[in-house]
Design a protein around this motif. Structure first.
Motif, PDB file in Angstrom:
ATOM      1  N   ALA A 102       0.794  -1.475   0.397  1.00  0.00           N
ATOM      2  CA  ALA A 102       0.275   0.536   0.268  1.00  0.00           C
ATOM      3  C   ALA A 102       1.061   1.100   0.089  1.00  0.00           C
ATOM      4  O   ALA A 102       2.107   1.147   0.188  1.00  0.00           O
ATOM      5  N   LYS A 103       0.106   2.570  -0.273  1.00  0.00           N
ATOM      6  CA  LYS A 103       0.552   3.587  -0.055  1.00  0.00           C
ATOM      7  C   LYS A 103       1.708   4.041   1.255  1.00  0.00           C
ATOM      8  O   LYS A 103       2.545   4.444   1.287  1.00  0.00           O
ATOM      9  N   GLU A 104       0.854   3.022   2.682  1.00  0.00           N
ATOM     10  CA  GLU A 104       1.065   3.314   3.952  1.00  0.00           C
ATOM     11  C   GLU A 104       0.653   2.003   4.370  1.00  0.00           C
ATOM     12  O   GLU A 104      -0.743   1.725   4.303  1.00  0.00           O
ATOM     13  N   ILE A 105       0.986   1.507   5.108  1.00  0.00           N
ATOM     14  CA  ILE A 105       1.050   0.465   5.751  1.00  0.00           C
ATOM     15  C   ILE A 105       1.758   1.174   7.171  1.00  0.00           C
ATOM     16  O   ILE A 105       2.678   1.217   7.770  1.00  0.00           O
ATOM     17  N   ARG A 112      -3.535  -3.835  17.745  1.00  0.00           N
ATOM     18  CA  ARG A 112      -3.126  -5.120  16.891  1.00  0.00           C
ATOM     19  C   ARG A 112      -3.545  -4.330  15.806  1.00  0.00           C
ATOM     20  O   ARG A 112      -3.885  -6.160  15.261  1.00  0.00           O
ATOM     21  N   THR A 113      -3.753  -3.184  15.606  1.00  0.00           N
ATOM     22  CA  THR A 113      -4.187  -3.398  14.058  1.00  0.00           C
ATOM     23  C   THR A 113      -3.837  -3.211  13.268  1.00  0.00           C
ATOM     24  O   THR A 113      -2.521  -1.869  13.223  1.00  0.00           O
ATOM     25  N   LEU A 114      -3.486  -3.910  11.834  1.00  0.00           N
ATOM     26  CA  LEU A 114      -3.120  -3.727  10.822  1.00  0.00           C
ATOM     27  C   LEU A 114      -3.859  -2.457  10.035  1.00  0.00           C
ATOM     28  O   LEU A 114      -4.415  -3.850   9.350  1.00  0.00           O
ATOM     29  N   THR A 115      -3.456  -1.806   9.428  1.00  0.00           N
ATOM     30  CA  THR A 115      -4.166  -0.731   8.277  1.00  0.00           C
ATOM     31  C   THR A 115      -3.073  -0.439   7.088  1.00  0.00           C
ATOM     32  O   THR A 115      -1.881   0.038   7.283  1.00  0.00           O
ATOM     33  N   LEU A 116      -3.810  -1.305   6.141  1.00  0.00           N
ATOM     34  CA  LEU A 116      -3.298  -0.356   4.246  1.00  0.00           C
ATOM     35  C   LEU A 116      -4.433   0.373   3.941  1.00  0.00           C
ATOM     36  O   LEU A 116      -5.122   0.504   3.571  1.00  0.00           O
ATOM     37  N   LYS A 117      -2.765   1.540   3.412  1.00  0.00           N
ATOM     38  CA  LYS A 117      -3.988   2.894   2.890  1.00  0.00           C
ATOM     39  C   LYS A 117      -3.738   3.387   1.508  1.00  0.00           C
ATOM     40  O   LYS A 117      -2.338   2.955   1.099  1.00  0.00           O
ATOM     41  N   GLY A 118      -4.723   3.427   0.529  1.00  0.00           N
ATOM     42  CA  GLY A 118      -4.238   3.707  -0.691  1.00  0.00           C
ATOM     43  C   GLY A 118      -3.351   2.716  -1.663  1.00  0.00           C
ATOM     44  O   GLY A 118      -2.462   1.835  -1.453  1.00  0.00           O
ATOM     45  N   LEU A 119      -4.588   2.335  -2.850  1.00  0.00           N
ATOM     46  CA  LEU A 119      -3.491   1.009  -3.422  1.00  0.00           C
ATOM     47  C   LEU A 119      -3.660  -0.308  -2.635  1.00  0.00           C
ATOM     48  O   LEU A 119      -2.451  -0.782  -2.810  1.00  0.00           O
ATOM     49  N   ALA A 120      -4.000  -0.753  -1.710  1.00  0.00           N
ATOM     50  CA  ALA A 120      -3.903  -1.903  -0.298  1.00  0.00           C
ATOM     51  C   ALA A 120      -4.616  -2.921  -1.396  1.00  0.00           C
ATOM     52  O   ALA A 120      -5.576  -3.445  -2.509  1.00  0.00           O
ATOM     53  N   SER A 121      -2.733  -3.395  -0.530  1.00  0.00           N
ATOM     54  CA  SER A 121      -3.645  -5.061  -1.471  1.00  0.00           C
ATOM     55  C   SER A 121      -3.153  -6.073  -0.403  1.00  0.00           C
ATOM     56  O   SER A 121      -2.096  -5.802  -0.037  1.00  0.00           O
ATOM     57  N   LEU A 122      -3.649  -7.537   0.187  1.00  0.00           N
ATOM     58  CA  LEU A 122      -3.429  -8.208   0.681  1.00  0.00           C
ATOM     59  C   LEU A 122      -3.134  -9.522   0.373  1.00  0.00           C
ATOM     60  O   LEU A 122      -4.584  -9.721  -0.056  1.00  0.00           O
ATOM     61  N   ASP A 123      -2.353 -10.208   0.366  1.00  0.00           N
ATOM     62  CA  ASP A 123      -2.093 -11.958  -0.471  1.00  0.00           C
ATOM     63  C   ASP A 123      -1.301 -12.962   0.267  1.00  0.00           C
ATOM     64  O   ASP A 123      -0.261 -12.473   0.861  1.00  0.00           O
ATOM     65  N   GLN A 124      -2.428 -14.230   0.124  1.00  0.00           N
ATOM     66  CA  GLN A 124      -2.076 -15.046   0.894  1.00  0.00           C
ATOM     67  C   GLN A 124      -2.245 -16.272  -0.460  1.00  0.00           C
ATOM     68  O   GLN A 124      -3.031 -16.335  -0.333  1.00  0.00           O
ATOM     69  N   ALA A 125      -1.171 -16.616  -0.170  1.00  0.00           N
ATOM     70  CA  ALA A 125      -1.330 -18.204  -0.699  1.00  0.00           C
ATOM     71  C   ALA A 125      -2.078 -18.791  -1.958  1.00  0.00           C
ATOM     72  O   ALA A 125      -2.543 -18.852  -2.747  1.00  0.00           O
TER      73      ALA A 125
END
Length: 184
Positions: A102-105, A112-125
């Protein structure tokens, strides 16, 4: 002394971000490589200028800038990696890769929160979630993905079939050419 507290807090933050990484990763040292860094003692923050590379075991964060801070009068610590994009990769306990960009992680240690901002992508398997904003609550294991709500901007989720995930073994590539029947 306060500068040491800020540096220690930043290292704790990075290690906390690895809460869902391989257990062995948590036993590894945290190494931060940057072009330069500054400590703003008055505002209780450390800023690393990049490119910045953070590693701990299989965890790797790449960013243009990394800022570790705590708000005035609060014990809550936050780590913010920014880039075009900033990336976070790790190997899970089962050996499969996971990544985020993301543009900002941002990681908030108290919640205990992970925030992805701006063109965010989360990929697993091989499965992926994309949106403008993705929040992941590590404790409750809840994910919220949002779009900007304008135009064609939508949250996109791609879920691979179980057979795809079974075919991916740690250390193998999915880009291998398929051998045609009868060819040598």
């Amino acid at each position: 002394m306060k500068q040491n507290n800020v540096l220690l807090a930043s290292l704790i933050l990075i290690m906390s971000m690895s809460a869902f990484a391989k257990v062995d990763d948590l036993k590894q040292e945290v190494k931060i490589k940057a072009v330069s860094q500054t400590a703003d003692i008055k505002n209780n923050q450390v800023i690393f200028f990049g490119p910045v590379e953070v590693t701990q075991g299989s965890i790797k964060i790449i960013a243009d800038q990394l800022r570790a801070f705590s708000a005035e009068g609060e014990s809550s610590k936050t780590l913010v990696a920014t880039g075009n994009p900033a990336t976070y990769t790790q190997v899970l306990d089962d050996g499969r890769p996971a990544s985020a960009s993301a543009k900002e992680i941002s990681y908030n240690m108290a919640s205990r929160t992970l925030t992805l901002k701006g063109l965010a992508s989360l990929d697993q398997a091989g499965s992926q979630v994309r949106g403008n904003l993705i929040r992941y609550d590590i404790i409750q294991q809840k994910l919220i993905a949002e779009s900007t709500g304008s135009g064609d901007d939508r949250v996109i989720t791609i879920i691979q079939p179980e057979s795809y995930q079974d075919d991916i073994k740690p250390g193998t590539s999915t880009d291998k050419p398929v051998k045609k029947q009868g060819s040598k």
